[in-house]
Design an enzyme around this catalytic site. Sequence first.
Site, PDB file in Angstrom:
ATOM      1  N   ASP A 228      45.641  21.240  64.042  1.00  0.00           N
ATOM      2  CA  ASP A 228      46.696  19.296  64.530  1.00  0.00           C
ATOM      3  C   ASP A 228      47.218  19.631  63.604  1.00  0.00           C
ATOM      4  OD1 ASP A 228      47.160  17.567  65.783  1.00  0.00           O
ATOM      5  OD2 ASP A 228      46.089  17.376  66.858  1.00  0.00           O
ATOM      6  N   HIS A 274      50.515  18.058  78.928  1.00  0.00           N
ATOM      7  CA  HIS A 274      51.299  16.277  79.490  1.00  0.00           C
ATOM      8  C   HIS A 274      51.905  15.963  79.149  1.00  0.00           C
ATOM      9  CE1 HIS A 274      47.600  12.587  79.035  1.00  0.00           C
ATOM     10  NE2 HIS A 274      48.072  13.819  77.862  1.00  0.00           N
TER      11      HIS A 274
END
Length: 364
Positions: A228, A274
């Site tokens: 990340d 998403h």
Amino acid sequence: MTATATKAPPAALIAGVNRIRGALDWLHKATAPSHIAMLELGLGSWVTAALYATVKLRIADVLADGPLTADEVAQRVGTHPEATYRLLRTLASRSVLKLHRDGRFSLTRLGQALRSDAPESMAPMIEFVGSPRHWEHWGDVVHSVQTGGTSVEKLRGTGVFEYLDTDPEFAAIFNNAMTGGSRAVLENAVPAYDFSGCRRIVDVGGGHGGLLAAVLNRAPEASGVLFDRPSVVAGAADVLEPAGVATRCETQGGSFFESVPDGGDTYLLKAIIHDWDDEQSIAILRNVRAAIADGGRVLLWEMVLPDGAPNNIGFLIDLEMLVSAGGRERTEAQYGKLLADAGFRLTRVVATASPLSIIEAVPV
């Protein structure tokens, strides 16, 4: 007193119950006077504000050991007694609390989810949804509908993730909400998939590592890579070490738009795709395709929208994507096309006892 998690019923049963709930909701709206039903819908934001106040004041925490009067709650949290009573009474009318005949209030099963120590606590998510900055974003939803662009970019002058890097306070609220949301679904979602054959699991956009830790505990022979932004993985030790998987897991910082760690046989992307439009989503998935080992698989953990427009929380989350991130929720067919455009074939969608499904795909 420490809250304990409750085991969720099977995914199929939950789906059936949700259909019944949807039908009852439709029946209520169909039989109530239309102006009253519309008013109830319109006042939903006020309920959110009441829940936000409850979380910020830690009211659920002080009620954890048993019923209290409003005066007793006010004394413990430092609020105005009468105003506190009015808040608690409203919460009781919404089944968050129970008002007893002796005037005391206690937590209901629903209200337990607002406790900060609850295993599936929604307190971090409520704090995010009700935060003043988030209210500002939703306050300009008209802009998003008119233009298709995010209100975040209009108000902040940049995308939501770039904005988070400039606002540490809101970033902490956001990250806690994402971590808390993960805890709420992991216990019910992870057991739905067999990870026993995995050897190198890469969690792309994995935050503080909650999902990866849960998966590694079900795949004792596997190693893990948490990937990340550097500022995010910096906090991973607080999750990985208590979970007992830190020695099997490495962390890497970077951007999944540039590359992802290579050599994994299983790639996890939970609530990542998403956040992005189709072009950006395909770019992320193509980086995974370039990195994945032969015979590997990618698992997208996402809400899968039903066809049509039944009562489904995913449609509200889709609007959140429109307002904040610029992404969207998708149907199974839309995920299939997205994956195909990135060099994968959708093999199955695994329903779980959480709002998320696991979308499995293999490289072609």
